[in-house]
Design a protein around this motif. Structure first.
Motif, PDB file in Angstrom:
ATOM      1  N   GLN A   1      77.742  12.715  19.597  1.00 57.64           N
ATOM      2  CA  GLN A   1      76.539  11.959  19.271  1.00 57.64           C
ATOM      3  C   GLN A   1      75.501  12.150  20.381  1.00 57.64           C
ATOM      4  OE1 GLN A   1      76.335  10.306  16.283  1.00 57.64           O
ATOM      5  NE2 GLN A   1      78.404  11.069  15.856  1.00 57.64           N
TER       6      GLN A   1
ATOM      7  N   THR B   1      75.365   2.596  20.388  1.00 58.83           N
ATOM      8  CA  THR B   1      75.395   3.020  18.987  1.00 58.83           C
ATOM      9  C   THR B   1      76.116   4.357  18.850  1.00 58.83           C
ATOM     10  OG1 THR B   1      73.354   1.840  18.478  1.00 58.83           O
ATOM     11  CG2 THR B   1      73.969   3.632  16.995  1.00 58.83           C
TER      12      THR B   1
ATOM     13  N   THR C   1      79.322   4.918  16.521  1.00 57.15           N
ATOM     14  CA  THR C   1      79.211   5.925  15.461  1.00 57.15           C
ATOM     15  C   THR C   1      80.270   7.004  15.622  1.00 57.15           C
ATOM     16  OG1 THR C   1      76.823   5.540  15.310  1.00 57.15           O
ATOM     17  CG2 THR C   1      77.664   7.593  14.367  1.00 57.15           C
TER      18      THR C   1
END
Length: 512
Positions: A31, A52, A56
């Motif tokens: 990510q 996040t 994720t």
């Protein structure tokens, strides 16, 4: 099957890697997030974007393998070092994440280097004095934004922020703490004189724990969203550099880990802390019998990226349209150039430098350019210059430890046969390439497996890490590089005195 997950929080991305209990990688998620440069010398990230990314990534690897919560026996963390976040009284960020690439504290670092307590401070902390360190970053806040520093309920790094979001606790492992410049490596506690220099109190810092410490009781809503049980053990882990050595099976005396990604590093492990008397190498905690000594460099793949973007813009645009990787083409061009690039030398200090110079004002240069040199020569000279600099760090390390060397290599560069060959030729010895290049995530998982009782000792890493190939040095190339490296070192030394002048000139001209 049972699985462990390694979460590696890096400067530009977070990698979440699923391993089985034999250390074999089963799935990976990467990510990305941006690095913000709002002002000169600032290099920041948004802590919420990174959180996040972690969530994720965890969701992605779990869903890829269609895992049930019971399949996951533990999660272990690795994290980039030297980050700083100020948290307010309501446990919200007062700042973005100041990363290791943030150079705003250059003046404070230079002043501290000349202070009478500098040598004693380095001996206690094992952290070279440089703008990268949280100590000097906090000194910058103390000097420039004292009210903001005073408002800080907690001063943490990015891993501590993620764990606070998951568990509602401020905890920091010895390894990450060791890299702050605020930690005494002899007492395994915060160093009071360093705290005084930073202008902070012990109460503003997290609880210190060992690298095998387990956290349980994850926020129920977040656990459910990810697909985890609330009581899934989360092992706090260590810093990415120390864990990379572990994940490469480079924890025996004399085993050296070399990594080149965006930046780079050369590291080896000793059973007790050893501190470089000249302050050029770091000493970081992995566990009580494994201390990682080495030097980080700013200028790894990021310099190669500059060459790609600035010297091959048309080719890069075409590669983007075709969905191909221009790096492969560039290494093919460089492979056609003989070792030594026909006498073209690169000082790869495009982003200042940590080891071996510890000079934030360092600048890059190409020395020896003639009309006969082509872009292909520049590509090869750049790759060689990055490795010359790593070799300079290796020489410092060998002088300190006086150990025989074996080389384990990882990072994005390990995909390139040419770059691995240059490394073998410049170092003058074989380079071992382990099967898993996600060494920090694997290192975190190995710490987690020991914490959970799946293995008895970190030394069992040798049963979990296999070597895919070995690159042998080419005698003819070794001879060329042995002739070049003394000249390269001499040029670097002569330019060192001018770096501050050119940096000041660049700042002056950029304001006009």
């Amino acid at each position: 099957m049972d699985f462990m997950i390694g979460v590696d929080i890096g400067t530009t991305s977070t990698k979440v890697v699923l391993f089985d209990l034999k250390g074999q990688m089963q799935a990976v998620s990467r990510q990305l997030y941006p690095l913000y440069h709002d002002q000169p010398d600032f290099a920041e990230e948004d802590p919420n974007e990174i959180f996040t990314a972690v969530v994720t990534g965890l969701i992605e690897v779990i869903q890829k393998q269609q895992l049930l919560p019971a399949d996951i026996k533990g999660i272990a963390f690795s994290s980039a070092m030297h980050s700083v976040i100020l948290m307010d009284q309501a446990d919200q960020p007062l700042t973005r994440v100041l990363t290791c690439a943030d150079n705003r504290a250059e003046k404070e670092a230079e002043q501290l280097k000349t202070a009478t307590q500098a040598n004693a401070l380095f001996t206690r902390t094992g952290v070279p004095i440089h703008p990268m360190s949280p100590l000097t970053k906090l000194m910058w806040f103390k000097q420039n934004q004292p009210q903001l520093l005073a408002q800080a309920k907690q001063i943490i790094g990015i891993k501590e922020y993620v764990l606070w979001r998951l568990f509602g606790r401020y905890v920091e492992d010895y390894s990450i703490a060791n890299a702050t410049g605020l930690f005494n490596l002899n007492t395994l506690d915060w160093d009071e004189p360093a705290l005084a220099l930073a202008g902070i109190k012990r109460a503003q810092l997290p609880q210190l724990v060992d690298t095998d410490y387990q956290l349980k009781g994850m926020n129920p809503a977040i656990a459910t969203k990810i697909g985890l049980a609330m009581d899934t053990p989360v092992i706090i882990g260590a810093s990415d550099g120390t864990l990379s050595n572990l994940g490469l099976n480079a924890i025996q005396p004399g085993a050296v880990a070399v990594t080149i990604g965006t930046s780079g590093a050369v590291r080896m492990v000793a059973p007790t802390p050893q501190v470089d008397p000249a302050g050029r190498l770091f000493t970081y905690y992995l566990d009580r019998t494994h201390w990682v000594i080495g030097g980080p460099v700013n200028n790894g793949g990021v310099v190669f990226q500059w060459v790609r973007d600035q010297l091959f813009p048309a080719e890069q645009a075409q590669a983007q349209r075709d969905g191909t990787d221009l790096y492969e083409k560039l290494t093919q061009l460089a492979a056609a150039i003989p070792a030594g690039s026909n006498g073209l030398l690169c000082q790869p200090y495009f982003g200042g430098e940590r080891a071996p110079l510890w000079n934030a004002a360092a600048r890059g240069s190409y020395f020896g350019l003639t009309q006969s040199h082509t872009r292909a020569h520049i590509v090869r000279a750049t790759l060689e210059g990055i490795v010359y600099n790593l070799n300079a760090v290796l020489q410092l390390l060998q002088a300190l430890t006086d150990m025989p060397l074996t080389i384990q290599a990882s990072g994005g560069f390990a995909h390139s046969q040419l770059w691995c060959q240059i490394l073998a030729d410049v170092f003058g010895q074989p380079i071992n390439i382990p099967a898993s290049i996600e060494s920090s995530a694997l290192g975190a998982v190995i710490v987690g497996m020991k914490s959970l009782g799946y293995i008895d000792s970190l030394d069992e890493v040798k049963t979990l890490v296999t070597t895919t190939r070995q690159v042998q040095p080419l005698a003819a190339n070794v001879a060329v590089y042995q002739k070049i490296m003394p000249l390269w070192a001499e040029v670097t030394e002569k330019l060192t005195a001018e770096y501050a002048k050119i940096a000041a000139l660049q700042q002056e001209l950029s304001r006009k």
